[in-house]
Design a protein around this motif. Structure first.
Motif, PDB file in Angstrom:
ATOM      1  N   VAL A 154       0.839  -1.203   0.000  1.00  0.00           N
ATOM      2  CA  VAL A 154       0.000   0.000   0.000  1.00  0.00           C
ATOM      3  C   VAL A 154       0.872   1.251   0.000  1.00  0.00           C
ATOM      4  N   VAL A 155       1.902   1.269   0.835  1.00  0.00           N
ATOM      5  CA  VAL A 155       2.795   2.423   0.904  1.00  0.00           C
ATOM      6  C   VAL A 155       3.515   2.609  -0.432  1.00  0.00           C
ATOM      7  N   ARG A 156       3.992   1.509  -1.015  1.00  0.00           N
ATOM      8  CA  ARG A 156       4.685   1.593  -2.301  1.00  0.00           C
ATOM      9  C   ARG A 156       3.740   2.104  -3.382  1.00  0.00           C
ATOM     10  N   GLY A 157       2.506   1.612  -3.416  1.00  0.00           N
ATOM     11  CA  GLY A 157       1.534   2.076  -4.397  1.00  0.00           C
ATOM     12  C   GLY A 157       1.222   3.549  -4.243  1.00  0.00           C
ATOM     13  N   TRP A 158       1.062   3.989  -3.001  1.00  0.00           N
ATOM     14  CA  TRP A 158       0.784   5.401  -2.752  1.00  0.00           C
ATOM     15  C   TRP A 158       1.976   6.251  -3.170  1.00  0.00           C
ATOM     16  N   TRP A 159       3.181   5.743  -2.892  1.00  0.00           N
ATOM     17  CA  TRP A 159       4.401   6.474  -3.226  1.00  0.00           C
ATOM     18  C   TRP A 159       4.544   6.617  -4.740  1.00  0.00           C
ATOM     19  N   MET A 160       4.220   5.547  -5.476  1.00  0.00           N
ATOM     20  CA  MET A 160       4.427   5.574  -6.921  1.00  0.00           C
ATOM     21  C   MET A 160       3.269   6.198  -7.689  1.00  0.00           C
ATOM     22  N   LEU A 161       2.059   6.111  -7.160  1.00  0.00           N
ATOM     23  CA  LEU A 161       0.899   6.605  -7.900  1.00  0.00           C
ATOM     24  C   LEU A 161       0.257   7.835  -7.268  1.00  0.00           C
ATOM     25  N   GLY A 162       0.671   8.171  -6.089  1.00  0.00           N
ATOM     26  CA  GLY A 162       0.074   9.285  -5.366  1.00  0.00           C
ATOM     27  C   GLY A 162       0.696  10.622  -5.718  1.00  0.00           C
ATOM     28  N   PRO A 163       0.613  11.564  -4.789  1.00  0.00           N
ATOM     29  CA  PRO A 163       1.104  12.917  -5.054  1.00  0.00           C
ATOM     30  C   PRO A 163       2.620  13.004  -5.254  1.00  0.00           C
ATOM     31  N   LEU A 164       3.359  11.974  -4.878  1.00  0.00           N
ATOM     32  CA  LEU A 164       4.811  12.001  -5.045  1.00  0.00           C
ATOM     33  C   LEU A 164       5.252  11.424  -6.386  1.00  0.00           C
ATOM     34  N   ARG A 165       4.302  11.084  -7.239  1.00  0.00           N
ATOM     35  CA  ARG A 165       4.620  10.415  -8.496  1.00  0.00           C
ATOM     36  C   ARG A 165       5.608  11.216  -9.343  1.00  0.00           C
ATOM     37  N   PHE A 166       5.443  12.521  -9.415  1.00  0.00           N
ATOM     38  CA  PHE A 166       6.339  13.364 -10.198  1.00  0.00           C
ATOM     39  C   PHE A 166       7.786  13.178  -9.753  1.00  0.00           C
ATOM     40  N   PHE A 167       8.008  13.144  -8.437  1.00  0.00           N
ATOM     41  CA  PHE A 167       9.364  13.008  -7.916  1.00  0.00           C
ATOM     42  C   PHE A 167       9.928  11.607  -8.166  1.00  0.00           C
ATOM     43  N   VAL A 168       9.068  10.623  -8.104  1.00  0.00           N
ATOM     44  CA  VAL A 168       9.508   9.250  -8.392  1.00  0.00           C
ATOM     45  C   VAL A 168       9.950   9.144  -9.846  1.00  0.00           C
ATOM     46  N   ILE A 169       9.171   9.701 -10.753  1.00  0.00           N
ATOM     47  CA  ILE A 169       9.514   9.659 -12.173  1.00  0.00           C
ATOM     48  C   ILE A 169      10.832  10.390 -12.417  1.00  0.00           C
ATOM     49  N   ARG A 170      10.995  11.564 -11.819  1.00  0.00           N
ATOM     50  CA  ARG A 170      12.238  12.322 -11.990  1.00  0.00           C
ATOM     51  C   ARG A 170      13.439  11.543 -11.441  1.00  0.00           C
ATOM     52  N   TYR A 171      13.244  10.838 -10.334  1.00  0.00           N
ATOM     53  CA  TYR A 171      14.329  10.052  -9.753  1.00  0.00           C
ATOM     54  C   TYR A 171      14.789   8.970 -10.719  1.00  0.00           C
ATOM     55  N   PHE A 172      13.832   8.219 -11.270  1.00  0.00           N
ATOM     56  CA  PHE A 172      14.199   7.132 -12.168  1.00  0.00           C
ATOM     57  C   PHE A 172      14.730   7.655 -13.502  1.00  0.00           C
TER      58      PHE A 172
END
Length: 111
Positions: A28-46
């Motif tokens: 659940v935490v991973r899904g929220w991290w990847m699809l939630g409001p932090l998605r932009f930062f996750v994409i930029r990181y990768f």
């Protein structure tokens, strides 16, 4: 030989799978991290990570008689294209790989 990081990863994974509630919470935490409001930062990181070297690809035409536009249209509309057969050489290589690795089904078919 596994590196210390991979040893930690597999031990942690076994630990989580023995505690299903903790595994579900982590998912659940991973899904929220990847699809939630932090998605932009996750994409930029990768995107900023160093790109993996490309694989060596055999550039010979696998389907010389194929109608590429029709295949692409069928894949986009239906998700599959009928009437395609792999050459025997490729089928043999796939079967040998499955026998060697003992894989019969994949959780993630894109790997």
């Amino acid at each position: 030989m596994l590196t210390p990081i991979s040893q930690f990863y597999y031990r942690f994974r076994i630990f989580l799978h023995k505690r299903r509630w903790l595994l579900r919470s982590a998912q659940v935490v991973r899904g929220w991290w990847m699809l939630g409001p932090l998605r932009f930062f996750v994409i930029r990181y990768f995107q900023s990570r160093k790109a993996q070297p490309s694989l060596q690809v055999d550039r010979r035409d696998l389907f010389p008689q194929s109608q590429v536009p029709q295949v692409v249209t069928a894949l986009n509309q239906k998700g599959y294209a009928n009437g395609w057969t792999l050459p025997d050489e490729y089928v043999t290589r796939i079967v040998r790989y499955c026998e060697r690795t003992k894989f019969r089904a994949y959780w993630n078919p894109h790997r």
